[in-house]
Design a protein around this motif. Structure first.
Motif, mmCIF file in Angstrom:
data_model
loop_
_atom_site.group_PDB
_atom_site.id
_atom_site.type_symbol
_atom_site.label_atom_id
_atom_site.label_comp_id
_atom_site.label_asym_id
_atom_site.label_seq_id
_atom_site.Cartn_x
_atom_site.Cartn_y
_atom_site.Cartn_z
ATOM 1 N N TYR A 387 0.813 -1.213 0.000
ATOM 2 C CA TYR A 387 0.000 0.000 0.000
ATOM 3 C C TYR A 387 0.850 1.266 0.000
ATOM 4 O O TYR A 387 0.360 2.336 -0.308
ATOM 5 N N PHE B 92 -3.312 10.092 -1.297
ATOM 6 C CA PHE B 92 -3.883 9.969 0.040
ATOM 7 C C PHE B 92 -5.088 9.027 0.015
ATOM 8 O O PHE B 92 -5.182 8.088 0.814
ATOM 9 N N LEU B 93 -5.983 9.255 -0.945
ATOM 10 C CA LEU B 93 -7.207 8.455 -1.001
ATOM 11 C C LEU B 93 -6.897 6.995 -1.338
ATOM 12 O O LEU B 93 -7.425 6.068 -0.712
ATOM 13 N N LEU B 96 -5.322 5.104 1.608
ATOM 14 C CA LEU B 96 -6.329 4.765 2.617
ATOM 15 C C LEU B 96 -7.147 3.564 2.153
ATOM 16 O O LEU B 96 -7.424 2.639 2.921
ATOM 17 N N ILE B 99 -4.951 0.430 2.520
ATOM 18 C CA ILE B 99 -4.741 0.003 3.912
ATOM 19 C C ILE B 99 -6.041 -0.583 4.458
ATOM 20 O O ILE B 99 -6.035 -1.578 5.161
ATOM 21 N N ASN B 101 -8.508 0.772 6.461
ATOM 22 C CA ASN B 101 -9.210 1.231 7.656
ATOM 23 C C ASN B 101 -8.965 2.723 7.842
ATOM 24 O O ASN B 101 -8.170 3.329 7.120
ATOM 25 N N LEU B 102 -9.680 3.336 8.797
ATOM 26 C CA LEU B 102 -9.556 4.777 8.980
ATOM 27 C C LEU B 102 -8.940 5.118 10.332
ATOM 28 O O LEU B 102 -9.242 6.136 10.934
ATOM 29 N N LYS B 103 -8.071 4.228 10.808
ATOM 30 C CA LYS B 103 -7.416 4.517 12.086
ATOM 31 C C LYS B 103 -6.446 5.680 11.938
ATOM 32 O O LYS B 103 -6.011 6.008 10.840
ATOM 33 N N ARG B 104 -6.106 6.272 13.084
ATOM 34 C CA ARG B 104 -5.198 7.421 13.099
ATOM 35 C C ARG B 104 -3.901 7.121 12.346
ATOM 36 O O ARG B 104 -3.435 7.909 11.542
ATOM 37 N N ALA B 106 -3.261 4.970 10.009
ATOM 38 C CA ALA B 106 -3.422 4.848 8.562
ATOM 39 C C ALA B 106 -3.504 6.217 7.914
ATOM 40 O O ALA B 106 -2.879 6.474 6.880
ATOM 41 N N ILE B 107 -4.270 7.137 8.556
ATOM 42 C CA ILE B 107 -4.427 8.464 7.980
ATOM 43 C C ILE B 107 -3.096 9.208 7.974
ATOM 44 O O ILE B 107 -2.701 9.808 6.970
ATOM 45 N N SER B 110 -0.742 7.731 5.317
ATOM 46 C CA SER B 110 -1.121 8.103 3.950
ATOM 47 C C SER B 110 -0.797 9.556 3.672
ATOM 48 O O SER B 110 -0.286 9.902 2.603
#
Lengths: 504, 134
Positions: A387, B92-93, B96, B99, B101-104, B106-107, B110
Motif C-alpha cells: 500500500y 492519500f485516497l 487509505l 490500507i 481502515n480509517l485509524k489514526r 493509517a491516515i 497516507s
C-alpha cells in the motif's frame, strides 16, 4: 582500457543509482526490471545519451539480479527469470542457510553477466555487419521470425500466443501511414490525438504496471505471506568459493544457455533459467537431490538469468529487435534520445557502443559488491508493504506518460486505457509479452512489407527469391513454428499424463 | 498462379493494404481458436458447459472499483488542479483504500507518504530536471 574513457563521474554515480534502485525493484515481488526502466525513463529526458544509458543499464542489471532475494527468502520469484531459483534457494533458507544461498546466487549472477557480456562484445558487431546488407525483404522476414519465436514460447495455447502478437501488430497500425500521409483505423473524433497512433511508453507501462495494480486490487492487496526468516542459523556452513569447485561446467553451460536464449527475439524471461535448470538436472550426478536445496540448482538458474542480459542486447543493438520486454523499453529510451537502433548503430555510434559495454562491466561489478556485502540489509526490502509502494508507482507512471511528448494529456489516458486493456487481456488469455512485441514491431513490419512490394511491382514471390539469406530466414521461421507445434504437443501430453496419474 | 501471387495496389491506397492483411489473419486465427475450442469441448463431452468467470471468486469489490474510480478521477483532476494538488489528493485516497481502515495511524501514514512523494517528484522532475508536469 580506453573504452572506459567515455564515462564521466556523473555516469558512474548514475550506474550506481541504477543498480541500487534496480535491486530494490527486483527484490519487491511484482515489480520487475521492465517496470523499473519504464518508471525511470522520464528522468533520462534531462540527461545526455551516455548518462541516460548508464542509468538504464544499471537498472536492468540490478533489476534482473534483485529477483533472487524474494525467490530465496519467500519462495516468490521477484522477476519471472528467477523462477527456478526458488526450487533450491527456498529449501536452503528453510535449512537455515539463507545467507549462503544468497551469496552463491550473487556469485553465479556475476559470472553469467560477464560471460554474456563477452559474447555481446564480439558477436553484436558481426551480426550487425551481416544485417547491413539486408534489404527490406530480409528485414521483413527477420521481424516475421521474431513474431513466430514469440508465439513458440508463449505459455498455454499456441494459437492464443500468435493471436496476441498479431493483435499487437494491428493496434500499432492505428494512425497515419507515413508513405502517403493518410490516416487509417482512427475514429473521426480522435483524429488529432491519434495522428501518430498510441505512444509506445504509456502503452507499455499501462500494460505492465497499471494492469498489475488493478489485478492486485481485485485480490484485495493482500500482503505476501511473509515468514520469519533467520538468514544464517547454521553458522558452520558458510559461503566459500569452494562451492564452485566441480560446478565450473555447470556454470558455463548455464551461462551459454542463458545468453543464447536471450538472443532469440521475444523470448527472455523465465525460458532461459528453466532451460538451464532442466539441463543441469539432465547432466547432474545426483539429479534426485535437485530441488531440495542444492547449490548446483541456484548456480544454474542465476547464471542463466544474468546471461540473458547480454544475450537480449545482441538483437537489440545489431538488428533493432528487442530480445525481451525489458529491452523493448530500452528501444523507447533510445528513440527518446533520437537514436535509431539497428544494423548501423554500432558503426555510427562507436562511443555509445563502448559506453554501453563499459557500463555493463561496471554495473555487474557494482551489483556484485552491493549485494554481496549488504545482502542482510537488502533482504529487508521484501517487507515494504504494497500500500505504500503502489500509489507511488501510479503517480510515477502518470508523470512519465505525461512528460514523454512534453505534456500531452492524451498520453495519460492512453496509459489508463492500456492498463484496463492489459487487465482484461490477462483475464481472457491474451498474452501481454507477444502483444507488446507485436505492437513494437508492427509499424516496421508494414514499412518493410510495402517497400518490398513496391520494389517487385506487387509480386509476392520476392519474399522467396531474394537470395540465400531469405532462404535461411524462411528455414528459421519454419523451424521455430515446427518447434512450437512439437513443444505444444509435448506439454499437452505430459499434462494429460499428470492428470491420469493423479486420478489413478 | 502468377496472378494469385501478385498484390497490386495504388499509391493512394497503400495505407490500407497491410491493415487488411493483418485483420484477415486475425479473423482466421479467431476462427481457428473457436474451432479448436469446440473440438476440445466436444471431446470432453461438455459442449454447452460454460463457466467462465471474469473475476476471481469473492474479489475485493471496494478496492477494485475504488482503484478504477480513483484512476479516472486522477486523470480528470490533473489539469484542473495541477500536478501537486491532484497527486497528493489521489495518493492519500488510494493509500487509505489499500490500507483498508480509517485509524489514526493509517491516515497519518497516507498523509505523510502522499505529501512527501508528490513534493519529491515535483521537485526532482519539475524543478531540477525541468520536465513538463501537468
Amino acid at each position: 582500457m580506453d573504452i572506459f574513457s567515455i564515462l564521466t563521474p556523473l555516469s558512474i554515480v548514475l550506474v550506481f543509482t541504477g543498480v541500487f534502485m534496480g535491486i530494490i525493484f527486483g527484490a519487491i515481488p511484482g515489480m520487475t526490471a521492465t517496470m523499473a526502466i519504464a518508471l525511470f525513463l522520464p528522468l533520462t529526458y534531462a540527461l545526455d545519451m551516455v548518462e541516460a544509458i548508464a542509468l538504464l543499464i544499471g537498472l536492468y542489471v540490478g533489476g534482473i539480479s534483485g529477483g533472487l532475494v524474494p525467490a530465496m527468502l519467500l519462495n516468490i520469484p521477484g522477476t519471472p527469470s528467477s523462477l527456478c531459483t526458488t526450487f533450491d534457494g527456498y529449501p536452503m533458507t528453510q535449512k537455515g542457510q539463507g545467507e549462503k544461498a544468497l551469496k552463491i546466487g550473487i556469485t553465479a549472477s556475476i559470472i553469467g553477466g560477464f560471460f554474456s557480456l563477452t559474447i555481446l562484445y564480439f558477436f553484436a558487431p558481426i551480426l550487425a555487419s551481416i544485417a547491413i546488407e539486408f534489404s527490406s525483404v530480409e528485414k521483413f522476414l527477420v521481424i516475421l521470425f521474431a513474431l513466430t519465436v514469440i508465439a513458440s514460447i508463449s505459455k498455454g495455447s499456441l494459437l492464443g500466443g500468435v493471436f496476441s502478437g498479431v493483435l499487437g501488430v494491428y493496434l500499432s497500425l492505428i494512425g497515419m501511414f507515413p508513405d502517403n500521409n493518410t490516416l487509417r483505423l482512427v475514429p473521426p473524433v480522435l483524429e488529432e490525438q491519434l495522428y501518430y497512433g498510441f505512444a509506445l511508453l504509456p502503452v507499455l507501462i499501462g500494460l505492465f504496471a497499471i494492469a498489475q495494480i488493478m489485478q492486485e486490487a481485485e485480490e484485495g492487496m493482500k500482503p505476501a505471506a511473509h515468514q520469519n526468516i533467520n538468514l544464517s542459523k547454521n553458522k558452520k556452513n558458510k559461503f566459500s568459493l569452494r562451492i564452485f569447485n566441480g560446478q565450473i561446467i555447470n556454470t558455463i553451460r548455464s551461462s551459454v544457455i542463458g545468453t543464447f536464449i536471450g538472443m532469440l527475439p521475444g523470448v527472455g524471461g523465465s525460458a532461459a533459467s528453466i532451460t538451464a535448470y532442466s539441463q543441469t538436472k539432465n547432466f547432474s550426478k545426483n539429479p534426485e537431490k535437485l530441488g531440495t536445496g542444492e547449490p548446483e540448482g541456484i548456480i544454474s538458474s542465476e547464471s542463466a538469468n544474468n546471461g540473458l542480459i547480454g544475450g537480449a542486447l545482441i538483437p537489440l543493438l545489431s538488428l533493432g529487435i528487442p530480445g525481451d520486454s525489458t529491452t523493448a523499453v530500452l528501444i523507447g529510451a533510445f528513440l527518446l534520445q533520437g537514436i535509431q537502433v539497428g544494423p548501423l548503430f554500432i558503426t555510427t555510434n562507436p562511443e555509445l557502443w563502448s559506453g554501453i559495454v563499459s557500463t555493463l562491466i561496471i554495473a555487474n561489478i557494482l551489483m556484485f559488491l552491493l549485494m554481496f556485502f549488504s545482502i542482510r540489509y537488502m533482504a529487508k526490502i521484501v517487507y515494504i508493504p504494497k500500500y505504500t509502494i503502489y500509489p507511488i508507482i501510479i503517480v510515477m507512471c502518470v508523470v512519465g506518460s505525461y512528460a514523454i511528448n512534453n505534456g500531452v494529456m492524451f498520453d495519460v489516458w492512453t496509459l489508463l486505457l492500456f492498463g484496463a486493456l492489459g487487465y482484461v487481456f490477462m483475464k481472457i488469455g491474451i498474452q501481454l509479452a507477444p502483444f507488446l512485441i507485436g505492437f513494437i514491431l508492427g509499424k516496421q513490419a508494414e514499412k518493410y512489407f510495402i517497400d518490398s512490394l513496391k520494389g517487385s511491382d506487387g509480386s509476392l514471390t520476392v519474399f522467396f527469391t531474394n537470395g540465400p539469406i531469405t532462404i535461411i530466414l524462411w528455414l528459421m521461421i519454419i523451424g521455430s513454428i515446427a518447434f512450437a507445434i512439437y513443444d505444444n504437443y509435448r506439454t499437452k501430453k505430459t499434462a494429460q499424463e499428470e492428470t491420469i496419474t493423479k486420478v489413478s | 498462379m502468377n496472378d494469385f501471387l501478385t498484390l497490386e495496389f495504388k499509391f493512394s491506397e497503400s495505407h490500407t493494404v497491410f491493415p487488411k492483411i493483418v485483420l484477415s489473419i486475425l479473423v482466421m486465427l479467431l476462427i481457428l481458436i473457436v474451432i479448436n475450442q469446440v473440438i476440445q469441448r466436444y471431446k470432453d463431452g461438455k459442449l454447452t458447459d460454460f463457466n467462465f468467470k471474469f473475476f476471481t471468486g469473492n474479489y475485493d469489490k471496494l478496492k477494485f472499483y475504488g482503484t478504477v474510480a480513483l484512476l479516472i478521477g486522477y486523470g480528470l483532476t490533473l489539469e484542473l488542479l495541477g500536478f501537486l494538488l491532484s497527486s497528493i489528493l489521489f495518493m492519500f485516497l488510494i493509500m487509505l483504500l489499500y490500507i483498508g481502515n480509517l485509524k489514526r495511524k493509517a491516515i497519518l501514514l497516507s498523509l505523510a507518504n502522499s505529501i512527501l512523494t508528490s513534493f519529491i517528484i515535483w521537485f526532482v522532475f519539475g524543478q531540477m530536471f525541468d520536465i513538463t508536469l501537468p
